[in-house]
Motif scaffolding. Sequence first.
Motif, PDB file in Angstrom:
ATOM      1  N   THR A 142      -5.170  -2.439  10.402  1.00 38.24           N
ATOM      2  CA  THR A 142      -5.260  -2.298   8.951  1.00 38.24           C
ATOM      3  C   THR A 142      -3.883  -2.027   8.367  1.00 38.24           C
ATOM      4  N   VAL A 143      -3.660  -2.548   7.163  1.00 36.39           N
ATOM      5  CA  VAL A 143      -2.434  -2.270   6.406  1.00 36.39           C
ATOM      6  C   VAL A 143      -2.868  -1.961   4.981  1.00 36.39           C
ATOM      7  N   LYS A 144      -2.656  -0.734   4.555  1.00 31.79           N
ATOM      8  CA  LYS A 144      -3.115  -0.323   3.231  1.00 31.79           C
ATOM      9  C   LYS A 144      -1.960   0.174   2.377  1.00 31.79           C
ATOM     10  N   GLU A 152      -6.469  -2.651   1.001  1.00 30.75           N
ATOM     11  CA  GLU A 152      -6.243  -3.409   2.227  1.00 30.75           C
ATOM     12  C   GLU A 152      -5.457  -4.680   1.935  1.00 30.75           C
ATOM     13  N   LEU A 167      -4.239  -6.863   4.112  1.00 27.53           N
ATOM     14  CA  LEU A 167      -4.505  -7.988   4.991  1.00 27.53           C
ATOM     15  C   LEU A 167      -5.536  -8.946   4.408  1.00 27.53           C
ATOM     16  N   GLU A 168      -6.268  -8.520   3.411  1.00 29.31           N
ATOM     17  CA  GLU A 168      -7.260  -9.373   2.763  1.00 29.31           C
ATOM     18  C   GLU A 168      -6.667 -10.156   1.585  1.00 29.31           C
ATOM     19  N   ARG A 207      -0.035  -9.660  -2.537  1.00 27.89           N
ATOM     20  CA  ARG A 207       0.635  -8.511  -1.923  1.00 27.89           C
ATOM     21  C   ARG A 207       1.902  -8.155  -2.705  1.00 27.89           C
TER      22      ARG A 207
END
Length: 242
Positions: A62-64, A69, A71-72, A78
């Motif tokens: 996960t990258v928040k 999130e 990655l979604e 981003r």
Amino acid sequence: MTSTLFIEGLRVEVAGKEVLKGFDLSMKSGEVHVIMGPNGSGKSTLAHALSGHPGYKVLGGTVKLDGLELLELSPTERARHGLILALQQPMEVPGVRPIDLLIAAGADPTELRRRMNEEAQRVELRTDVLDRFVNVDLSGGERKRAEMVQLGILRPKFAILDEIDSGLDVDALGAVARRLAAATNEWNCGVLAITHFRRLLQELTPTMIHVVTDGRVVATGGPELSEILERDGYEPFRPTNS
């Protein structure tokens, strides 16, 4: 307002090979975190995966950013949420001028050229460079200074810098590092800098240093960790076969 970037268990595959194997890191805006490690350890893979490069397949983790999130999201989304990547070798974009690129990235067009000139002066970049197509016929130092102009205009929450010091002479390195240091104060920008060399740390004081080998963070410490790396290299941090 303080922002957070949280990376946990990130696994990334490149060309069929798993390069990141459970990468963990967390940081706050206004901090300077430095990633160091031997060639092939996954440093640039991390930078490209965070930015959403399509050639990097996320296998897990996960990258928040502030709980969102990433990655979604697409690379554009981003960036609009406050994460930007400065490449080790900034690409040429023929036919596109810096001001057009910045507007497309969401910059306020109000007095934009004046603000770009001011940012260029801060990093000792000739303002006529801003009239050229993006990075076309620019030296390595000019490209890195131009990246700092973009950073100063877009004011991201977090800037991921993939070997921003690569190819820079002493003067250019100082100009880039000073602008980054100022950014951490001016709008609380968080800086995640990937580097091979301690010379960047002599210009940009890190909050934390993370040593990466074999796709994972294997050591974390303060600025003194760079002294150990300079003295002993990466050998003490390499995984042992058991």
